[in-house]
Design a protein around this motif. Structure first.
Motif, PDB file in Angstrom:
ATOM      1  N   GLY A  38      20.296  44.248  30.540  1.00 30.81           N
ATOM      2  CA  GLY A  38      21.608  43.364  30.364  1.00 30.81           C
ATOM      3  C   GLY A  38      20.833  42.857  29.277  1.00 30.81           C
ATOM      4  O   GLY A  38      22.317  41.445  29.153  1.00 30.81           O
ATOM      5  N   ILE A  39      19.749  42.387  28.774  1.00 28.09           N
ATOM      6  CA  ILE A  39      19.779  41.214  27.741  1.00 28.09           C
ATOM      7  C   ILE A  39      20.395  41.044  26.718  1.00 28.09           C
ATOM      8  O   ILE A  39      20.932  42.144  25.781  1.00 28.09           O
ATOM      9  N   LYS A  40      21.147  40.048  26.779  1.00 26.40           N
ATOM     10  CA  LYS A  40      22.680  39.796  25.437  1.00 26.40           C
ATOM     11  C   LYS A  40      22.622  38.630  24.201  1.00 26.40           C
ATOM     12  O   LYS A  40      22.548  38.627  23.231  1.00 26.40           O
ATOM     13  N   GLU A  41      20.756  37.948  24.768  1.00 30.17           N
ATOM     14  CA  GLU A  41      20.336  37.241  23.743  1.00 30.17           C
ATOM     15  C   GLU A  41      19.455  35.742  24.292  1.00 30.17           C
ATOM     16  O   GLU A  41      19.225  35.984  25.347  1.00 30.17           O
ATOM     17  N   VAL A  42      18.192  35.691  23.040  1.00 27.60           N
ATOM     18  CA  VAL A  42      17.084  35.184  24.087  1.00 27.60           C
ATOM     19  C   VAL A  42      17.389  33.807  22.257  1.00 27.60           C
ATOM     20  O   VAL A  42      17.806  34.122  21.668  1.00 27.60           O
ATOM     21  N   VAL A  64      10.565  35.819  21.943  1.00 29.19           N
ATOM     22  CA  VAL A  64      11.469  35.399  22.340  1.00 29.19           C
ATOM     23  C   VAL A  64      11.694  35.541  24.157  1.00 29.19           C
ATOM     24  O   VAL A  64      10.503  35.559  24.683  1.00 29.19           O
ATOM     25  N   GLN A  65      12.325  34.598  24.209  1.00 30.26           N
ATOM     26  CA  GLN A  65      12.565  34.293  25.839  1.00 30.26           C
ATOM     27  C   GLN A  65      13.584  34.474  26.415  1.00 30.26           C
ATOM     28  O   GLN A  65      14.968  34.754  25.652  1.00 30.26           O
ATOM     29  N   SER A  66      14.289  35.188  26.926  1.00 30.18           N
ATOM     30  CA  SER A  66      15.536  35.674  27.815  1.00 30.18           C
ATOM     31  C   SER A  66      15.201  35.378  28.817  1.00 30.18           C
ATOM     32  O   SER A  66      14.681  33.896  29.173  1.00 30.18           O
ATOM     33  N   ARG A  93      21.311  36.451  18.397  1.00 33.37           N
ATOM     34  CA  ARG A  93      21.944  37.406  19.844  1.00 33.37           C
ATOM     35  C   ARG A  93      21.576  38.810  19.364  1.00 33.37           C
ATOM     36  O   ARG A  93      20.936  38.762  18.444  1.00 33.37           O
ATOM     37  N   VAL A  94      21.556  39.663  20.264  1.00 35.86           N
ATOM     38  CA  VAL A  94      21.377  41.116  20.116  1.00 35.86           C
ATOM     39  C   VAL A  94      22.120  41.863  19.436  1.00 35.86           C
ATOM     40  O   VAL A  94      23.358  41.674  19.812  1.00 35.86           O
ATOM     41  N   GLY A  95      21.208  42.768  18.063  1.00 35.77           N
ATOM     42  CA  GLY A  95      22.159  43.009  16.929  1.00 35.77           C
ATOM     43  C   GLY A  95      22.561  42.457  16.318  1.00 35.77           C
ATOM     44  O   GLY A  95      23.396  42.722  15.384  1.00 35.77           O
ATOM     45  N   LYS A  96      22.378  41.570  16.151  1.00 38.41           N
ATOM     46  CA  LYS A  96      22.141  40.741  15.019  1.00 38.41           C
ATOM     47  C   LYS A  96      20.903  40.335  14.406  1.00 38.41           C
ATOM     48  O   LYS A  96      19.852  41.365  14.306  1.00 38.41           O
ATOM     49  N   ALA A  97      20.367  40.008  12.700  1.00 31.91           N
ATOM     50  CA  ALA A  97      19.628  40.593  11.924  1.00 31.91           C
ATOM     51  C   ALA A  97      18.312  39.256  12.931  1.00 31.91           C
ATOM     52  O   ALA A  97      19.156  38.014  12.730  1.00 31.91           O
ATOM     53  N   ARG A 237      16.441  25.834  29.000  1.00 36.54           N
ATOM     54  CA  ARG A 237      16.524  27.238  27.978  1.00 36.54           C
ATOM     55  C   ARG A 237      15.529  28.463  29.733  1.00 36.54           C
ATOM     56  O   ARG A 237      15.824  28.117  30.451  1.00 36.54           O
ATOM     57  N   GLY A 238      15.908  29.594  29.278  1.00 32.83           N
ATOM     58  CA  GLY A 238      15.791  30.936  30.040  1.00 32.83           C
ATOM     59  C   GLY A 238      16.170  30.690  31.096  1.00 32.83           C
ATOM     60  O   GLY A 238      17.557  30.458  31.293  1.00 32.83           O
ATOM     61  N   LEU A 239      15.374  30.779  32.421  1.00 34.26           N
ATOM     62  CA  LEU A 239      15.820  30.745  33.645  1.00 34.26           C
ATOM     63  C   LEU A 239      16.580  29.709  33.526  1.00 34.26           C
ATOM     64  O   LEU A 239      17.761  29.795  34.842  1.00 34.26           O
ATOM     65  N   LYS A 240      16.434  28.865  33.898  1.00 32.30           N
ATOM     66  CA  LYS A 240      17.419  27.007  33.579  1.00 32.30           C
ATOM     67  C   LYS A 240      18.688  27.013  33.606  1.00 32.30           C
ATOM     68  O   LYS A 240      19.199  27.053  34.437  1.00 32.30           O
ATOM     69  N   ARG A 241      19.091  28.012  31.904  1.00 34.96           N
ATOM     70  CA  ARG A 241      20.017  27.626  31.871  1.00 34.96           C
ATOM     71  C   ARG A 241      20.369  29.023  32.177  1.00 34.96           C
ATOM     72  O   ARG A 241      21.928  28.589  32.560  1.00 34.96           O
TER      73      ARG A 241
END
Length: 306
Positions: A38-42, A64-66, A93-97, A237-241
């Motif tokens: 379910g990751i949508k952005e990295v 990349v970091q999710s 974003r997932v799905g973008k170039a 970033r990452g988990l903190k966000r």
């Protein structure tokens, strides 16, 4: 009998054809695929390539970091990198170039003569076509199977189809041990490659355990004194966000608290009187909890009667 034609008529009626077999270059966008769970952005941690570099399939593109883990993105094409759409620290974003790759796209000349009676024969499957089919099947298996990014990366590097691996984890999750057992008993994996996969799995497990258990500080007083004198801005970033988003969402719920004081002197006297009876019935320690439960159970009946 001689027939003479004007010279300019002969020149005008002459035609020339031009045939070009040089392959044309095609700009292909490299789309950031779903890395699972379910990751949508990295967030882009680092690039392994730069504009103008030549890359091949399965070459490392970026790390990349999710919200859950760090993942290495590999190339699906052969070609030349023309554009990087993000910089280090940007959120993709997932799905973008992710990048643009210039690939070779050979175009057949449609102006070549074609005989209508000539039957079209199916082209034989070449090794490159079968390789592309294997790659697409592997990518499809990586997207659908429930597993960790580390297992996906190891399977991608060693060209292992995860659909052939039997998962033993909860809810059908494919574990690192499942991948290791598969390569051990597959029979078609060289021993040296099995050792390399085992080493990678051990390194991935060690990294996860290190991230899960952080060592305590040996000098808390010195750190607190230095933090009061020095201030440093850290990017979220990452988990903190993810934690900050969850905490901010929880603050949207209205807070409500009730405080009441109750005199329980008579309850203490009653408990002391019932201690002897409780010991005769096998209750070694009589607490206040049974009295509270009894009071709560009788409360609704009294409110209904009133």
């Amino acid at each position: 009998m001689l027939l003479r034609f004007p010279r300019n008529l002969l020149i005008r009626s002459s035609t020339r054809t031009f045939h070009n077999n040089v392959p044309l270059n095609k700009l292909t966008p490299f789309i950031l695929a779903d890395i699972g769970e379910g990751i949508k952005e990295v967030e882009i941690i680092q690039w392994y390539i730069k504009e103008g570099d030549t890359i091949n399939q399965f070459d490392r593109v970026a790390e990349v970091q999710s919200d859950k883990a760090n993942v290495e993105i590999s190339s699906r094409y052969d070609g030349v990198v023309k554009k990087l759409h993000y910089k280090n620290g940007d959120v993709a974003r997932v799905g973008k170039a992710l990048i643009d790759i210039e690939t070779d796209d050979s175009v057949q000349d449609e102006s070549a003569p074609h005989s209508p009676n000539q039957e079209s024969k199916p082209e034989p499957t070449t090794s490159s076509q079968s390789h592309d089919q294997d790659v697409s099947a592997m990518e499809e298996s990586l997207e659908k199977i429930l597993t960790t990014p580390a297992v996906r990366r190891i399977a991608r590097e060693h060209k292992i189809d995860l659909r052939k691996v039997t998962p033993t984890g909860p809810r059908g999750r494919l574990l690192k041990e499942d991948l290791l057992n598969y390569v051990k008993h597959a029979g078609n994996v060289p021993k040296q490659e099995v050792k390399e996969i085992k080493k990678q799995i051990q390194e991935a497990s060690a990294g996860e355990s290190t991230d899960a258990t952080l060592p305590p500080s040996s000098n808390t007083s010195s750190r607190s004194s230095s933090s009061s004198s020095l201030t440093r801005d850290e990017p979220v970033r990452g988990l903190k966000r993810t934690m900050i988003k969850t905490m901010n969402a929880s603050n949207q719920i209205p807070q409500f608290g009730v405080h009441e004081e109750v005199n329980v002197d008579k309850l203490i006297l009653m408990r002391n009187e019932f201690k002897a009876i409780a010991q005769k019935r096998g209750v070694e320690k009589l607490t206040f909890m049974p009295f509270f439960i009894k009071a709560l159970s009788m409360g609704p009946s009294k409110s209904i009667q009133s």
